[in-house]
Design a protein around this motif. Structure first.
Motif, PDB file in Angstrom:
ATOM      1  N   ARG A 253       0.819  -1.218   0.000  1.00 28.34           N
ATOM      2  CA  ARG A 253       0.000   0.000   0.000  1.00 28.34           C
ATOM      3  C   ARG A 253       0.853   1.268   0.000  1.00 28.34           C
ATOM      4  NH1 ARG A 253      -2.690  -2.121   4.360  1.00 28.34           N
ATOM      5  NH2 ARG A 253      -1.703  -0.580   5.710  1.00 28.34           N
ATOM      6  N   ARG A 254       0.356   2.297  -0.737  1.00 28.20           N
ATOM      7  CA  ARG A 254       1.009   3.593  -0.796  1.00 28.20           C
ATOM      8  C   ARG A 254       1.175   4.203   0.595  1.00 28.20           C
ATOM      9  NH1 ARG A 254       0.802   8.513  -4.356  1.00 28.20           N
ATOM     10  NH2 ARG A 254      -0.210   9.698  -2.725  1.00 28.20           N
ATOM     11  N   GLY A 255       0.184   3.968   1.444  1.00 22.37           N
ATOM     12  CA  GLY A 255       0.204   4.541   2.786  1.00 22.37           C
ATOM     13  C   GLY A 255       1.425   4.131   3.590  1.00 22.37           C
ATOM     14  N   GLN A 256       1.967   2.950   3.287  1.00 24.78           N
ATOM     15  CA  GLN A 256       3.157   2.479   4.007  1.00 24.78           C
ATOM     16  C   GLN A 256       4.356   3.375   3.716  1.00 24.78           C
ATOM     17  OE1 GLN A 256       3.863  -0.661   6.026  1.00 24.78           O
ATOM     18  NE2 GLN A 256       1.837   0.094   6.522  1.00 24.78           N
ATOM     19  N   VAL A 257       4.519   3.728   2.444  1.00 25.66           N
ATOM     20  CA  VAL A 257       5.618   4.616   2.061  1.00 25.66           C
ATOM     21  C   VAL A 257       5.388   6.000   2.655  1.00 25.66           C
ATOM     22  CG1 VAL A 257       6.816   5.700   0.130  1.00 25.66           C
ATOM     23  CG2 VAL A 257       6.050   3.335  -0.061  1.00 25.66           C
ATOM     24  N   GLU A 258       4.134   6.443   2.636  1.00 21.21           N
ATOM     25  CA  GLU A 258       3.836   7.764   3.190  1.00 21.21           C
ATOM     26  C   GLU A 258       4.114   7.803   4.686  1.00 21.21           C
ATOM     27  OE1 GLU A 258      -0.116   8.702   1.920  1.00 21.21           O
ATOM     28  OE2 GLU A 258       0.637   9.430  -0.011  1.00 21.21           O
ATOM     29  N   ALA A 259       3.761   6.720   5.389  1.00 22.60           N
ATOM     30  CA  ALA A 259       4.040   6.676   6.831  1.00 22.60           C
ATOM     31  C   ALA A 259       5.545   6.742   7.065  1.00 22.60           C
ATOM     32  CB  ALA A 259       3.455   5.406   7.437  1.00 22.60           C
ATOM     33  N   ALA A 260       6.306   6.045   6.237  1.00 21.64           N
ATOM     34  CA  ALA A 260       7.770   6.066   6.373  1.00 21.64           C
ATOM     35  C   ALA A 260       8.309   7.459   6.081  1.00 21.64           C
ATOM     36  CB  ALA A 260       8.404   5.036   5.437  1.00 21.64           C
ATOM     37  N   MET A 261       7.787   8.071   5.016  1.00 21.96           N
ATOM     38  CA  MET A 261       8.277   9.406   4.654  1.00 21.96           C
ATOM     39  C   MET A 261       7.857  10.442   5.676  1.00 21.96           C
ATOM     40  SD  MET A 261       8.043   9.293   0.515  1.00 21.96           S
ATOM     41  CE  MET A 261       8.492  11.011   0.354  1.00 21.96           C
ATOM     42  N   ALA A 262       6.673  10.258   6.289  1.00 23.83           N
ATOM     43  CA  ALA A 262       6.225  11.198   7.315  1.00 23.83           C
ATOM     44  C   ALA A 262       7.156  11.166   8.528  1.00 23.83           C
ATOM     45  CB  ALA A 262       4.793  10.891   7.739  1.00 23.83           C
ATOM     46  N   LEU A 263       7.859  10.039   8.724  1.00 22.83           N
ATOM     47  CA  LEU A 263       8.834   9.958   9.813  1.00 22.83           C
ATOM     48  C   LEU A 263      10.135  10.665   9.429  1.00 22.83           C
ATOM     49  CD1 LEU A 263       8.520   6.236  10.960  1.00 22.83           C
ATOM     50  CD2 LEU A 263       7.904   8.253  12.292  1.00 22.83           C
TER      51      LEU A 263
END
Ligand SMILES: Nc1ncnc2c1ncn2[C@@H]1O[C@H](COP(=O)(O)OP(=O)(O)OP(=O)(O)O)[C@@H](O)[C@H]1O
Ligand SMILES: [Mg+2]
Lengths: 260, 219
Positions: free
Chosen positions: B116-126
């Motif tokens: 899921r795209r959200g996984q990358v976004e969660a990582a990038m948000a960190l």
């Protein structure tokens, strides 16, 4: 902009401005998702973004930490415009925590490892230091005993609390919440809202997109009502919920069945 | 018709050594083709457009050419291209790597896309970079999902190494055929060869079946 009109009744407006939005415009192709957003978030404030589906609330949050770029206006974080350079943007993101509607915990890592991941990979802390910090954050959200669990072995509410701990472990200056309880079973919503309330009481600066009007009313210091990419009204909760000045706000609240 | 199975026993050393080469070829090919496959997949997904197109062309070309053609091609063209006199083993390895890398690249691309795209976004948000998000969040999850596919590729590869016998790599198929030519014991050598491939391949296939059950996606 009329200063007194936007600031009256704002108890924490004396603090420094953490985020300042001015004329923010966001387009997806021909579609304008944000059409000139003006909003201030002061240190220690809880600013709640409410409004109908598709009105641009999530979009504003995603622009705030640069997950989306903006086509017009400015977003300032702690007095500096958001950088365009990826590397500088990453440095800014480390100071903003983000919590997603769908949790987005890393399923291949335990709760502890999820929380330690940021300090470890981004802040380059030693494993022991990262784990120590992670344990402390899990304890803070009341999940010390779930440290070895994988996300699949946690309830929705527990997963979201781990996600909050993961964001807190970076020691951010502001927390961005995008409908943190919308994907939860009714019985677990409370535990997440309690953690958020506790954070607010400790003075954390928070921007919260929410459909939980009771939370916005009780915990919010400032409410911004979105509609079709604009803020149609903003003010302290007493004004928004008891004496809304615009038709759109009244419509939205009555649509939700809000009776005060 | 009489059988003389002693011919197999007499040549046991040669057969053992050849089996070793077959196993070595399989391991070496995979050891190179996994990281290369990840790299090509990453290029296809994230690189500058022309590079992306190049990577895609490579994958589509080599996935759709018969392996034996690639083996011959490597044998005749690689020495001219590189100016090196490569040994048959190195040439065979190169051909296998070119082929399996293309397959692995496609496998990794599908695996990465399934996260899921959200996984990358969660990582990038960190505050993670795209590369960190790929390495720490996406690949570990994608790898679990595609492990069964990689394992099937492995089993096919183990058998396909026999194709490099056409350029005289002294692996199992080549050596068995050599012994056949010297002794005229056709059926004995074919049977021995089949037995060795089967005895080694069957447990691998069973392992793949087990992995497909064990790593069936649960989220
Ligand atoms: N990646 C995208 N591409 C095109 N349009 C998009 C994209 N993301 C959002 N939009 C559009 O922008 C508008 C605002 O979306 P946004 O997600 O910000 O709404 P929202 O206020 O958060 O709504 P909800 O309460 O449903 O989450 C919507 O009309 C949406 O369809
Ligand atoms: Mg939203």
């Amino acid at each position: 902009m009329n200063k007194s009109a936007t600031q009256s009744g704002r108890t924490k407006a004396g603090g420094i401005t953490i985020i300042r939005y001015r004329g923010v415009v966001k387009r997806y192709g021909d579609f304008q998702a944000l059409s000139g957003i003006d909003l201030d978030v002061h240190a220690g404030e809880v600013v709640c973004l409410i409004g109908p589906s598709g009105s641009g609330k999530s979009t504003l949050l995603r622009c705030t930490n640069g997950l989306e770029s903006i086509e017009g206006g400015d977003i300032e974080f702690e007095g500096t415009a958001l950088p365009r350079d990826e590397r500088e943007l990453r440095a800014v993101r480390t100071r903003m925590g983000m919590v997603f509607q769908s949790f987005e915990l890393f399923p291949h890592l335990t709760a502890l490892a999820n929380v330690a991941e940021g300090p470890r990979t981004v802040l380059r802390k030693h494993a022991a230091e990262a784990n120590r910090r992670a344990s402390a954050m899990l304890a803070k959200v009341g999940l010390a005993d779930k440290a070895p669990n994988y996300p699949s072995a946690l309830s929705g509410g527990q997963q979201q609390r781990v996600a909050i701990a993961r964001a807190l472990a970076m020691e951010p200056d502001v927390m961005l919440f995008d409908e943190p309880t919308s994907a939860l079973d009714p019985e677990t919503i409370g535990e997440v809202l309690n953690v958020m309330k506790q954070l607010a009481d400790e003075g954390m600066t928070m921007v919260v997109v929410t459909h939980e009007m009771t939370f916005a009313r009780r915990v919010g210091d400032w409410i911004a009502v979105f509609d079709a990419g604009r803020i149609v009204e903003q003010g302290p909760p007493e004004q928004i919920f008891d004496a809304p000045t615009t038709e759109r706000t009244r419509d939205f609240l009555s649509h939700l069945g809000w009776t005060g | 018709m009489t059988f003389d199975w002693s011919v197999v026993w007499q040549h046991r050393d040669a057969l053992m050594a050849a089996t070793g080469t077959t196993i070595l070829l399989t391991f070496a090919t995979m050891a190179i083709a996994v990281p290369c496959g990840i790299m090509v997949a990453a290029l296809r997904l994230y690189a500058w457009k022309p590079v992306r197109a190049l990577a895609t062309s490579y994958v589509e070309l080599f996935r759709n050419l018969p392996l034996i053609l690639v083996v011959y091609w490597a044998f005749y063209v690689l020495p001219i291209m590189t100016g090196l006199g490569l040994s048959p083993l190195a040439t065979g390895l190169a051909a296998l790597v070119l082929n399996v890398t293309a397959y692995n690249a496609e496998t990794f691309r599908a695996g990465i896309n399934s996260i899921r795209r959200g996984q990358v976004e969660a990582a990038m948000a960190l505050g993670m970079s795209r590369l960190q998000a790929l390495r720490r969040v996406v690949l570990p999850q994608a790898l679990r999902r595609i492990l069964p596919v990689l394992a099937s590729t492995w089993v096919s590869l183990f058998k396909d190494t026999s194709l490099v016998s056409v350029i005289a790599v002294t692996e199992l198929a080549y050596v068995a055929m050599q012994i056949r030519a010297q002794t005229f014991r056709v059926l004995e050598m074919l049977t021995a060869m089949a037995a060795i491939y089967w005895l080694l391949g069957y447990p691998q296939a069973k392992l793949v079946d087990w992995m497909q059950r064990r790593f069936a996606v649960t989220e």
